[in-house]
Scaffold this active site. Sequence first.
Site, PDB file in Angstrom:
ATOM      1  N   GLU A  73     -16.967  45.872  12.699  1.00 51.01           N
ATOM      2  CA  GLU A  73     -16.356  44.548  12.786  1.00 51.01           C
ATOM      3  C   GLU A  73     -14.922  44.519  12.258  1.00 51.01           C
ATOM      4  O   GLU A  73     -14.425  43.473  11.821  1.00 51.01           O
ATOM      5  CB  GLU A  73     -17.202  43.525  12.017  1.00 51.01           C
ATOM      6  CG  GLU A  73     -18.654  43.461  12.427  1.00 51.01           C
ATOM      7  CD  GLU A  73     -18.874  42.904  13.828  1.00 51.01           C
ATOM      8  OE1 GLU A  73     -17.902  42.808  14.592  1.00 51.01           O
ATOM      9  OE2 GLU A  73     -20.018  42.558  14.150  1.00 51.01           O
ATOM     10  N   HIS A  92     -18.313  38.693   6.205  1.00 56.52           N
ATOM     11  CA  HIS A  92     -19.050  38.410   7.444  1.00 56.52           C
ATOM     12  C   HIS A  92     -20.529  38.622   7.173  1.00 56.52           C
ATOM     13  O   HIS A  92     -20.931  39.687   6.692  1.00 56.52           O
ATOM     14  CB  HIS A  92     -18.580  39.335   8.565  1.00 56.52           C
ATOM     15  CG  HIS A  92     -19.474  39.326   9.769  1.00 56.52           C
ATOM     16  ND1 HIS A  92     -19.874  38.166  10.396  1.00 56.52           N
ATOM     17  CD2 HIS A  92     -20.062  40.342  10.464  1.00 56.52           C
ATOM     18  CE1 HIS A  92     -20.657  38.458  11.423  1.00 56.52           C
ATOM     19  NE2 HIS A  92     -20.795  39.773  11.478  1.00 56.52           N
ATOM     20  N   HIS A  94     -24.855  37.561   8.381  1.00 58.56           N
ATOM     21  CA  HIS A  94     -25.825  37.060   9.357  1.00 58.56           C
ATOM     22  C   HIS A  94     -26.864  36.226   8.606  1.00 58.56           C
ATOM     23  O   HIS A  94     -28.070  36.444   8.746  1.00 58.56           O
ATOM     24  CB  HIS A  94     -26.518  38.215  10.086  1.00 58.56           C
ATOM     25  CG  HIS A  94     -25.580  39.183  10.734  1.00 58.56           C
ATOM     26  ND1 HIS A  94     -25.972  40.454  11.106  1.00 58.56           N
ATOM     27  CD2 HIS A  94     -24.271  39.084  11.068  1.00 58.56           C
ATOM     28  CE1 HIS A  94     -24.949  41.092  11.651  1.00 58.56           C
ATOM     29  NE2 HIS A  94     -23.901  40.284  11.631  1.00 58.56           N
ATOM     30  N   TYR A 119     -19.033  19.126  -1.128  1.00 59.11           N
ATOM     31  CA  TYR A 119     -18.771  20.518  -1.484  1.00 59.11           C
ATOM     32  C   TYR A 119     -18.320  21.337  -0.275  1.00 59.11           C
ATOM     33  O   TYR A 119     -17.511  22.261  -0.409  1.00 59.11           O
ATOM     34  CB  TYR A 119     -20.010  21.124  -2.143  1.00 59.11           C
ATOM     35  CG  TYR A 119     -20.473  20.276  -3.288  1.00 59.11           C
ATOM     36  CD1 TYR A 119     -19.768  20.241  -4.478  1.00 59.11           C
ATOM     37  CD2 TYR A 119     -21.582  19.436  -3.154  1.00 59.11           C
ATOM     38  CE1 TYR A 119     -20.162  19.417  -5.521  1.00 59.11           C
ATOM     39  CE2 TYR A 119     -21.986  18.617  -4.199  1.00 59.11           C
ATOM     40  CZ  TYR A 119     -21.265  18.601  -5.376  1.00 59.11           C
ATOM     41  OH  TYR A 119     -21.656  17.779  -6.392  1.00 59.11           O
ATOM     42  N   HIS A 159     -24.661  34.537  16.319  1.00 65.01           N
ATOM     43  CA  HIS A 159     -24.379  35.774  15.576  1.00 65.01           C
ATOM     44  C   HIS A 159     -24.362  35.575  14.059  1.00 65.01           C
ATOM     45  O   HIS A 159     -25.094  36.240  13.337  1.00 65.01           O
ATOM     46  CB  HIS A 159     -23.037  36.332  16.061  1.00 65.01           C
ATOM     47  CG  HIS A 159     -22.640  37.641  15.455  1.00 65.01           C
ATOM     48  ND1 HIS A 159     -21.734  38.483  16.053  1.00 65.01           N
ATOM     49  CD2 HIS A 159     -22.990  38.255  14.297  1.00 65.01           C
ATOM     50  CE1 HIS A 159     -21.566  39.557  15.288  1.00 65.01           C
ATOM     51  NE2 HIS A 159     -22.311  39.435  14.214  1.00 65.01           N
TER      52      HIS A 159
END
Length: 217
Positions: A73, A92, A94, A119, A159
Amino acid sequence: MTAPDLAAALIDAGRQLVDAGLSPGSSGNVSVRDGDRILMTGTGTRLGALERTDLAELALDGTPLGGARPSKEVALHLALYAKNPEHAAVVHVHSPSAVAAACLAPWSDESAVPPLTPYALMRVGQAPLLPFAAPGDPAMGERIAASPHPFRAALLANHGAVVSGEDLARAVDSTIELEEWCRIALLTQGAARTLIAPEHVRALADRWGMPWTGPLA
């Protein structure tokens, strides 16, 4: 910060993300930028069990400089650094709620999820849903570059999520807050929910320096 300090901070960030339940298995990747170089987790590594040998060093254009083989990535991280040049870390993941929210139609073009909690506005700001691209596809970076909206966090269709921050601590905090925001959005999906009033949306985002250019309600 010295190279050993950067590596230690990156390893600690990986453990925090796993402890927060945001990185199942060997999913997810983290990077930190120091000047003209980037330290990034390697491909196939588990964020909760990182060693210094699991880290890759890259130039700002993605050229490998040493260490492990970087995560696939890379383009995603480089694009977010280019979008937010004052930021020095990218996460990043998942994570379950972010992935679930990324499988739904977005609330608006500018933010996949609506202003439900203060928040979210204080720590994340708007988080658009970017069109689908396969994991590791350089098109993921192109999606970030092509987006006309300012953001420090985005959902990647079907994703997961990607988040940048001024440093690792803020990138991790924003990632955790984005997951909580998505969880609350899912819990209230289909209900007659009340959003934060428009005047408070703008005031909170402005006060905390978070992007919000989309709808206020």
